[in-house]
Structure formats: structure tokens, C-alpha cells
Enzyme design. Structure first.
Site, PDB file in Angstrom:
ATOM      1  N   GLY A 216       0.433  -2.026  -0.649  1.00 57.16           N
ATOM      2  CA  GLY A 216      -0.334   0.435   0.385  1.00 57.16           C
ATOM      3  C   GLY A 216       0.497   1.164  -0.052  1.00 57.16           C
ATOM      4  O   GLY A 216       2.077   1.354   0.415  1.00 57.16           O
ATOM      5  N   HIS A 217       0.305   2.510   0.041  1.00 56.41           N
ATOM      6  CA  HIS A 217       0.593   3.451  -0.297  1.00 56.41           C
ATOM      7  C   HIS A 217       1.666   3.872   0.749  1.00 56.41           C
ATOM      8  O   HIS A 217       1.673   4.081   1.850  1.00 56.41           O
ATOM      9  CB  HIS A 217      -0.425   5.025  -0.222  1.00 56.41           C
ATOM     10  CG  HIS A 217      -1.091   4.669   0.878  1.00 56.41           C
ATOM     11  ND1 HIS A 217      -0.942   6.053   1.092  1.00 56.41           N
ATOM     12  CD2 HIS A 217      -2.319   4.407   1.379  1.00 56.41           C
ATOM     13  CE1 HIS A 217      -1.542   6.010   2.587  1.00 56.41           C
ATOM     14  NE2 HIS A 217      -2.481   5.015   2.140  1.00 56.41           N
ATOM     15  N   ASP A 218       2.422   4.897   0.878  1.00 50.52           N
ATOM     16  CA  ASP A 218       3.603   4.979   1.500  1.00 50.52           C
ATOM     17  C   ASP A 218       4.046   4.335   2.762  1.00 50.52           C
ATOM     18  O   ASP A 218       4.746   4.297   3.431  1.00 50.52           O
ATOM     19  CB  ASP A 218       3.020   6.407   2.790  1.00 50.52           C
ATOM     20  CG  ASP A 218       2.555   7.475   1.595  1.00 50.52           C
ATOM     21  OD1 ASP A 218       3.655   8.193   1.295  1.00 50.52           O
ATOM     22  OD2 ASP A 218       1.933   7.556   1.211  1.00 50.52           O
ATOM     23  N   CYS A 236       1.129   2.937   4.488  1.00 47.02           N
ATOM     24  CA  CYS A 236       1.841   3.404   5.852  1.00 47.02           C
ATOM     25  C   CYS A 236       2.462   2.544   6.828  1.00 47.02           C
ATOM     26  O   CYS A 236       2.736   2.810   7.876  1.00 47.02           O
ATOM     27  CB  CYS A 236       0.473   4.983   6.727  1.00 47.02           C
ATOM     28  SG  CYS A 236      -0.395   5.480   5.487  1.00 47.02           S
TER      29      CYS A 236
END
Length: 300
Positions: A216-218, A236
Site C-alpha cells: 500500500g501507499h507510503d 503507511c
């Protein structure tokens, strides 16, 4: 996301039509989410539960939906909808084209082979001696180091899965970050690595990923990590160096796993983990899990 040129509190307030609290010449260097935000950047908050966390974060500009006391050395932007206005700021300064325009500006290092069926977005950098297999998709702004292998069907730089429920519909937080793949990474078939919302999703040097993995993102994957197939890692997260993740592991958003940790197959991770070996639907030390199983069998 870092702006190409520093802005001022006043210029940002004018873009979104927000009230400002603080010096109108207060410098603004970019935007970021709260887990990655730095001094000079904007963070948004739209729920009282998170006011204190945002106000006390490293952010020096807080985009908020209620007028509150401004912490010393910081500035506020008061908005009736910080989520909407965060999107407005990000898309004003950065655009991800998602293959709608072929602007390109691609850099490719010596010795790299890219199969003709691969699809590459704009402002992509690919290092030396890389091997990009058929049907790989590389989104805008992706940075790939040297000696990287990306096998067929993998997608780098898809949108973050980040929504709110608004007026009965799902409203997306627009992703303007990117993906960074460091040197000597190997990525298997049909993996998906989402770009950051405002920062970078990072796969660390020397890490290897099996097939059919979602990141997932970041999220930041450290150096020399090994991740087996069908693993799902939410946004995250931080996996420190030399973490081993076996098949079908699931990780909730925002968790941190210490260096050298081993996550056995089908482990569910919903909290930060110190170094150890873990197993179970709610990750617990493997030795403790085995002791519990023995006790349960002895009760039968």
C-alpha cells in the site's frame, strides 16, 4: 510532496479560499501525511479525535476544519473541508497523468532491457542493468535503481486506496506521490505497489518480492527484506531491514516491524512488533502460540 518553489501561507490560502492564522509570509514548502510530515509542510486534519496529534506533529502548517489556538512557530489554514482542500493544493502543484498523456521524459540507464509490451508513464527513471519483463506497468514519477528485475504483470505506481465516505459516496484522496525501487531489488509476477499519497512508497535495496504481493501507499520496506506470495501490506507501514514475511501474511495500516523479524505464513499483524518470530491471526510470538496450542490440546 515538495513544491517546485517555496510558497507562502497567503498564496496557499488564496488557492483554497481558506482563512489563515499566522504571518502571511510564513514559508510553505509542501504537503504530507501525518506519518511522514516535516517542518515547512502542510498536514490536514478534519476530526477532533486527531486535532492534538496534527497540531503537535512536525508539520508547521495545519489545514483544519475548526479555529483553534495556533501552536507557537506554526500557522493554520481554516477550511470547511480540509480533505477537499488538501486535494486541491496537491493537484494545483502536481499532476499525475495516469497514462492519459504521453509526455514521457524517461531516463534509462546502460544495459537495461525493457520488453516492448511494458507501459511506462511520465518522468520515470530506470537505472543500469535492469530487466523489465512483458506487461509491466510503471506509473508516473517512479524511480528504479540499478540491477533491478521486475517480472511480468507487475504494476508500480497505482493509486493509493485512500477514501472517505462523503455525501453517501466514496471520495478519493488523490495520490501525487511516487514509488522508489532501490538497487538490486527483485519483484515477482503480478505484484502491485501503490504510489504514495504525498510521499514515496519505498522498496529497500536488496529486497526480494515473490508473486502476487500488494504493498500500500507510503509503505517503506527496508533493505534485504524477503516477502513471499499473497502477502498484503496496507499503507503507511514500515518494515525495517532484513524482515522475512512468509505467504499470505496480512498487515494493517501504520504498523512497524523491527529489523530481523520473521512473520510466519498467514500471520495477521495489527500492531507494532519487536524483533522475533510471529504467528497467528493476531500476531504473537511463535513459542507462545505453540504453548497455548499444547494447553488447549491437553484440555481435550
Amino acid at each position: 510532496m515538495t513544491f517546485n518553489q517555496p510558497q507562502t501561507l497567503r498564496s496557499i490560502a488564496e488557492i483554497i479560499g481558506a482563512k489563515m492564522i499566522g504571518d502571511e509570509d510564513f514559508p510553505v514548502f509542501g504537503t504530507n501525511e501525518i506519518h511522514r510530515v516535516k517542518a515547512g509542510e502542510i498536514v490536514f486534519v478534519n476530526h477532533p479525535k486527531y486535532y492534538e496529534k496534527a497540531l503537535n506533529s512536525a508539520a508547521t502548517i495545519i489545514l483544519i476544519d475548526k479555529e483553534v489556538d495556533c501552536p507557537p512557530g506554526k500557522a493554520l489554514l481554516i477550511s470547511d473541508d480540509p480533505f477537499r482542500d488538501f486535494n486541491k493544493i496537491n493537484t494545483h502543484f502536481k499532476r499525475i497523468f495516469n497514462f492519459t498523456k504521453e509526455l514521457h521524459d524517461i531516463e534509462v540507464g546502460d544495459g537495461t532491457h525493457i520488453h516492448p509490451s511494458a507501459v511506462i508513464g511520465n518522468e520515470v527513471q530506470i537505472g543500469k542493468n535492469c530487466l523489465i519483463f512483458p506487461n509491466v506497468v510503471i506509473g508516473d514519477g517512479t524511480i528504479i535503481g540499478d540491477n533491478v528485475t521486475i517480472q511480468s504483470g507487475t504494476v508500480l505506481g497505482g493509486d493509493a486506496f485512500y477514501y472517505r465516505k462523503h455525501n453517501g459516496e466514496f471520495d478519493r484522496l488523490i495520490s501525487v506521490g511516487n514509488v522508489i525501487i532501490q538497487n538490486r531489488v527483485e519483484i515477482g509476477n503480478n505484484c502491485t505497489i501503490d504510489r504514495g499519497v504525498t510521499d514515496s512508497t519505498i522498496i529497500g535495496e536488496g529486497s526480494v518480492l515473490d508473486n502476487q504481493i500488494q504493498i500500500g501507499h507510503d509503505t517503506v520496506i527496508g533493505k534485504r527484506c524477503m516477502i513471499a506470495s499473497l502477502t498484503g501490506i496496507a499503507g503507511c507501514c514500515i518494515l525495517e531491514d532484513e524482515v522475512t514475511v512468509w505467504g499470505q501474511v496480512g498487515m494493517a495500516s501504520g504498523v512497524r516491524v523491527a529489523s530481523g523479524t520473521v512473520l510466519l505464513g498467514k500471520t495477521g499483524v495489527n500492531k507494532d512488533l519487536k524483533k522475533g518470530t510471529y504467528f497467528g491471526p493476531l500476531a504473537e510470538e511463535f513459542k507462545d502460540y505453540l504453548k497455548k496450542e499444547i494447553k488447549l490440546k491437553n484440555l481435550q
